[in-house]
Write a protein that holds these residues in place. Structure first.
Motif, PDB file in Angstrom:
ATOM      1  N   ARG A  41      39.600   1.900   6.398  1.00  0.00           N
ATOM      2  CA  ARG A  41      39.214   3.136   7.081  1.00  0.00           C
ATOM      3  C   ARG A  41      40.327   4.184   7.026  1.00  0.00           C
ATOM      4  NH1 ARG A  41      34.706   2.760  10.403  1.00  0.00           N
ATOM      5  NH2 ARG A  41      35.511   4.392  11.772  1.00  0.00           N
ATOM      6  N   ARG A  42      41.569   3.743   7.201  1.00  0.00           N
ATOM      7  CA  ARG A  42      42.676   4.701   7.133  1.00  0.00           C
ATOM      8  C   ARG A  42      42.819   5.263   5.727  1.00  0.00           C
ATOM      9  NH1 ARG A  42      44.651   8.952   8.850  1.00  0.00           N
ATOM     10  NH2 ARG A  42      46.908   9.239   8.609  1.00  0.00           N
ATOM     11  N   SER A  43      42.624   4.419   4.725  1.00  0.00           N
ATOM     12  CA  SER A  43      42.676   4.877   3.335  1.00  0.00           C
ATOM     13  C   SER A  43      41.594   5.913   3.057  1.00  0.00           C
ATOM     14  CB  SER A  43      42.525   3.675   2.397  1.00  0.00           C
ATOM     15  OG  SER A  43      42.451   4.082   1.054  1.00  0.00           O
ATOM     16  N   MET A  44      40.388   5.653   3.530  1.00  0.00           N
ATOM     17  CA  MET A  44      39.298   6.612   3.358  1.00  0.00           C
ATOM     18  C   MET A  44      39.617   7.940   4.033  1.00  0.00           C
ATOM     19  SD  MET A  44      36.059   4.034   3.993  1.00  0.00           S
ATOM     20  CE  MET A  44      34.863   5.365   4.001  1.00  0.00           C
ATOM     21  N   GLU A  45      40.174   7.871   5.234  1.00  0.00           N
ATOM     22  CA  GLU A  45      40.509   9.098   5.963  1.00  0.00           C
ATOM     23  C   GLU A  45      41.580   9.897   5.233  1.00  0.00           C
ATOM     24  OE1 GLU A  45      39.497   7.293  10.413  1.00  0.00           O
ATOM     25  OE2 GLU A  45      41.562   7.336   9.659  1.00  0.00           O
ATOM     26  N   LEU A  46      42.615   9.230   4.758  1.00  0.00           N
ATOM     27  CA  LEU A  46      43.672   9.920   4.013  1.00  0.00           C
ATOM     28  C   LEU A  46      43.124  10.549   2.740  1.00  0.00           C
ATOM     29  CD1 LEU A  46      46.692   7.461   4.370  1.00  0.00           C
ATOM     30  CD2 LEU A  46      46.604   9.822   5.210  1.00  0.00           C
ATOM     31  N   PHE A  47      42.235   9.815   2.058  1.00  0.00           N
ATOM     32  CA  PHE A  47      41.641  10.330   0.821  1.00  0.00           C
ATOM     33  C   PHE A  47      40.835  11.598   1.107  1.00  0.00           C
ATOM     34  CE2 PHE A  47      38.298  10.423  -2.448  1.00  0.00           C
ATOM     35  CZ  PHE A  47      39.084  10.403  -3.590  1.00  0.00           C
TER      36      PHE A  47
END
Length: 346
Positions: free
Chosen positions: A331-337
């Motif tokens: 989820r954090r990776s998706m948000e950063l992306f």
């Protein structure tokens, strides 16, 4: 550019299927909130490599809990389904979702997935093509009749017809076999590129497809091809590499391990036992990191995707939840992306 998520719903040991399904559903809900175009699900059977043995059921659950994001199959395997039933279920899902279905078809994976269905793998090409023709015919033709090698139909009416006209968008995977690539080109539908090829080979496939499509008169552009890579974004390069290492190792090990089974599959065996008995395992993390993944800081990931865009890719998908990556890290990776990469690729 258009952006998508992708998963084969990996199932590492000590994880509960219900929790994995719910985590994925929540990730797609987040993807919708973040502005992703679509979310794609792979079909696999009898293996921890993928929990989506019934991808249209998984898609139905997600459709009921979202309102805008498109849901795609990457891919459904026609040789393992009766094509009339497959056409019906896709059409029902298209109606229930308000026309949000994208349909990727492929020939399928290892032979044991076919053996479990008692389908001869040597027939896969013919069954694959026949299944797609029947689905498309049922979606577009009242009183559809068909005389094939495996299926015969006489004045068959599909109920209900799909909302999307003339039918839901079709994509055809054509990874390795020239015959499959030629067939995909002949249909006029875009191909679809998954994580199973190294990036250089995958781009070469896209170029060959578009060149052949132009020669055929269909002229499908590279911008129409969904192009998927393993994807992880973190605040620092060290964090991104560390987060991805274990999951990427799991992915390549399970890919190698599951192909060693002539009967049954690896589901009730233990990966660590297999690893312990092997002395010739390749450096799995390095290979996938260098050749099939976009992993790093937002700036590093942006630079790699810009290279893909320069090569003609306009429909980019990230396999965020690979190898049992922890849900919070996905989820954090998706948000950063979405926050730091997507706005620069608009």
């Amino acid at each position: 550019m258009k952006f998508a998520t992708f998963t084969h719903l990996p199932w590492p040991e000590d994880n509960r299927p219900g929790e994995m399904y719910e985590d994925h559903t929540q990730q797609v809900i987040l993807a919708e909130e973040l502005g992703f175009h679509s979310a794609w699900i792979a079909e696999h059977h009898f293996t921890r490599y993928g929990l989506a043995s019934a991808p249209l059921v998984v898609a139905t659950n997600i459709m009921a809990r979202t309102s805008k994001i498109r849901i795609g199959t990457a891919v459904l395997v026609p040789p393992l389904h009766h094509p009339v039933r497959l056409a019906e279920e896709i059409s029902v899902l298209d109606v229930l979702s308000g026309g949000r279905v994208d349909v990727g078809f492929g020939r399928g994976g290892p032979g044991y997935e076919f053996r479990g269905y008692n389908v001869d793998h040597s027939e896969s090409q013919e069954r694959f093509q026949e299944g797609i023709r029947i689905c498309q015919g049922l979606w577009t033709t009242p009183g559809f009749s068909y005389e094939g090698k495996y299926i015969q139909l006489d004045q068959t009416n599909l109920v209900p017809p799909p909302i999307q006209q003339p039918h839901p968008p079709i994509y055809i995977a054509a990874t390795r076999t020239p015959e499959t690539l030629e067939y995909a080109v002949s249909t006029g539908h875009p191909t679809i590129v998954g994580n199973v090829q190294d990036t250089d080979d995958a781009l070469d496939l896209c170029r060959r497809f578009t060149e052949m499509s132009k020669e055929s008169g269909h002229n499908v552009p590279m911008s129409a091809i969904p192009f998927f890579r393993y994807l992880h974004v973190a605040e620092t390069e060290a964090e991104a590499r560390e987060n991805a290492k274990g999951p990427l190792n799991w992915v390549l090990d399970i890919l190698q391990w599951r192909r060693t089974f002539q009967q049954g599959s690896e589901v009730y065996e233990h990966l660590e036992d297999w690893r312990r008995d092997r002395t010739d395992l390749p450096v799995s993390y390095d290979h996938l990191f260098e050749n099939r993944a976009v992993i790093g800081t937002p700036e590093q990931c942006l630079a790699q995707i810009l290279e893909l865009k320069d090569a003609g890719i306009e429909f980019f998908g990230g396999n965020f939840a690979f190898g049992g990556m922890e849900n919070r890290k996905v989820r954090r990776s998706m948000e950063l992306f979405a926050e730091k990469v997507m706005p620069h690729l608009g």
